[in-house]
Design an enzyme around this catalytic site. Structure first.
Site, mmCIF file in Angstrom:
data_model
loop_
_atom_site.group_PDB
_atom_site.id
_atom_site.type_symbol
_atom_site.label_atom_id
_atom_site.label_comp_id
_atom_site.label_asym_id
_atom_site.label_seq_id
_atom_site.Cartn_x
_atom_site.Cartn_y
_atom_site.Cartn_z
ATOM 1 N N HIS A 211 0.785 5.351 1.451
ATOM 2 C CA HIS A 211 -0.004 6.096 2.442
ATOM 3 C C HIS A 211 0.850 7.609 2.242
ATOM 4 O O HIS A 211 2.162 7.714 2.398
ATOM 5 C CB HIS A 211 0.091 5.316 3.750
ATOM 6 C CG HIS A 211 -0.413 6.269 4.704
ATOM 7 N ND1 HIS A 211 -1.941 6.322 4.778
ATOM 8 C CD2 HIS A 211 -0.213 7.225 5.730
ATOM 9 C CE1 HIS A 211 -2.595 7.288 5.545
ATOM 10 N NE2 HIS A 211 -1.417 7.557 6.046
ATOM 11 N N ASN B 274 0.956 -1.111 0.164
ATOM 12 C CA ASN B 274 0.072 -0.210 -0.076
ATOM 13 C C ASN B 274 0.839 1.099 -0.197
ATOM 14 O O ASN B 274 2.055 1.109 0.415
ATOM 15 C CB ASN B 274 -0.916 -0.086 1.182
ATOM 16 C CG ASN B 274 -1.948 0.962 1.317
ATOM 17 O OD1 ASN B 274 -2.662 1.461 0.205
ATOM 18 N ND2 ASN B 274 -1.895 1.843 2.368
ATOM 19 N N ASP C 151 -2.608 1.208 8.115
ATOM 20 C CA ASP C 151 -1.390 1.873 7.867
ATOM 21 C C ASP C 151 -0.206 1.572 8.777
ATOM 22 O O ASP C 151 0.645 2.402 8.954
ATOM 23 C CB ASP C 151 -1.617 3.322 7.910
ATOM 24 C CG ASP C 151 -2.687 3.655 6.807
ATOM 25 O OD1 ASP C 151 -2.746 3.257 5.891
ATOM 26 O OD2 ASP C 151 -3.609 4.870 7.086
ATOM 27 N N SER D 50 4.699 6.851 2.126
ATOM 28 C CA SER D 50 5.466 5.807 2.488
ATOM 29 C C SER D 50 4.641 4.434 1.623
ATOM 30 O O SER D 50 3.554 4.559 1.476
ATOM 31 C CB SER D 50 5.327 5.333 3.969
ATOM 32 O OG SER D 50 5.496 6.551 4.772
HETATM 33 C C1 GRF Z 1 -2.729 8.694 -3.078
HETATM 34 O O1 GRF Z 1 -2.541 9.751 -2.745
HETATM 35 C C2 GRF Z 1 -2.179 7.612 -2.110
HETATM 36 O O2 GRF Z 1 -1.214 8.056 -1.251
HETATM 37 C C3 GRF Z 1 -3.759 7.491 -1.420
HETATM 38 O O3 GRF Z 1 -4.572 7.869 -2.331
HETATM 39 C C4 GRF Z 1 -4.150 8.673 -3.406
HETATM 40 C C5 GRF Z 1 -4.564 7.667 -4.677
HETATM 41 O O4 GRF Z 1 -4.225 8.428 -5.914
HETATM 42 N N1 GRF Z 1 -3.677 6.189 -0.675
HETATM 43 P P1 GRF Z 1 -4.293 7.842 -7.404
HETATM 44 O O5 GRF Z 1 -5.825 6.959 -7.459
HETATM 45 O O6 GRF Z 1 -3.201 6.739 -7.299
HETATM 46 O O7 GRF Z 1 -4.173 8.907 -8.229
#
Ligand code: GRF
Length: 203
Positions: free
Chosen positions: A108, A106, A144, A135
């Site tokens: 974050h 994932n 997370d 991260s």
């Molecule tokens: C990213 O900012 C990520 O950190 C968060 O959701 C957003 C996803 O953006 N978990 P995208 O769909 O990849 O444009």
């Protein structure tokens, strides 16, 4: 390596990973992109690159367990080596997370362990942090909190807003995520009970 990517929205991280694969940087291929929301931009991005897509609308399920169980079956039909959560805005059940333990990543938008959960940019601003970032981590049952593979940092400037900070962090995400997927696909990292092992050393 076969990769399944889960999304809920715009898919800019998905795009960055697709580009890493097409550039020959990542030794893997995306076998499917699954979204829990219909008609999102990320699905279009996948289709434009000839990647199979699937929508599994969580609102059509009676419970989180029911949704996760079908999601798991759908993912498994592609026999992935790696599941990548790229803006997948769903909390996953423990059973689902345990099933993909050690092979699900994932991203974050904070420097974990700081600012787990939502509104990370505003919280970093409110705390007058000098730096913020993103991260990539292995997914564990606690939100997370899985073992971190890598961080990317940005400096917080005096005039930054949650929006400007979010844009700066997203730019970093688009380098960090492909880099971490690359490490996994080339078998340079692995999850152990002690943490992430990289080239024989704990990160
Ligand atoms: C990213 O900012 C990520 O950190 C968060 O959701 C957003 C996803 O953006 N978990 P995208 O769909 O990849 O444009």
């Amino acid at each position: 390596m076969n990769i399944v990517v889960l999304i809920s929205g715009s898919g800019t991280n998905l795009q960055a990973i697709i580009e890493g694969i097409e550039a020959g940087e990542i030794d893997g291929r995306i076998v499917a992109v699954i979204s829990n929301r219909p008609n999102v931009k990320g699905l279009e991005r996948a289709q434009q690159h000839g990647i199979e897509t699937l929508v599994l609308d969580h609102t059509q399920f009676e419970s989180r367990e029911a949704f996760d169980s079908v999601l798991q079956q759908q993912i498994e039909q592609y026999q992935p080596d790696l599941v990548v959560l790229a803006g997948f805005m769903r909390i996953l059940t423990d059973a689902f997370v345990d099933h993909f333990k050690g092979r699900m990543l994932n991203i974050h938008p904070s420097l974990l362990p700081k600012y787990k959960g939502l509104n990370t940019h505003q919280r970093a601003l409110d705390a007058h942090e000098a730096q913020h970032g993103c991260s990539v981590h292995f997914v564990s049952t606690e939100l997370d909190s899985g073992a971190v593979i890598g961080h990317a940092k940005v400096d917080i400037e005096r005039n930054d807003t949650a929006q400007s900070l979010s844009q700066k962090v997203q730019k970093q995400e688009h380098s960090l995520y492909p880099a971490c997927v690359k490490l996994f696909c080339s078998k340079q990292i692995q999850l152990t009970p002690e943490g992430v092992l990289y080239a024989g050393t704990l990160l």
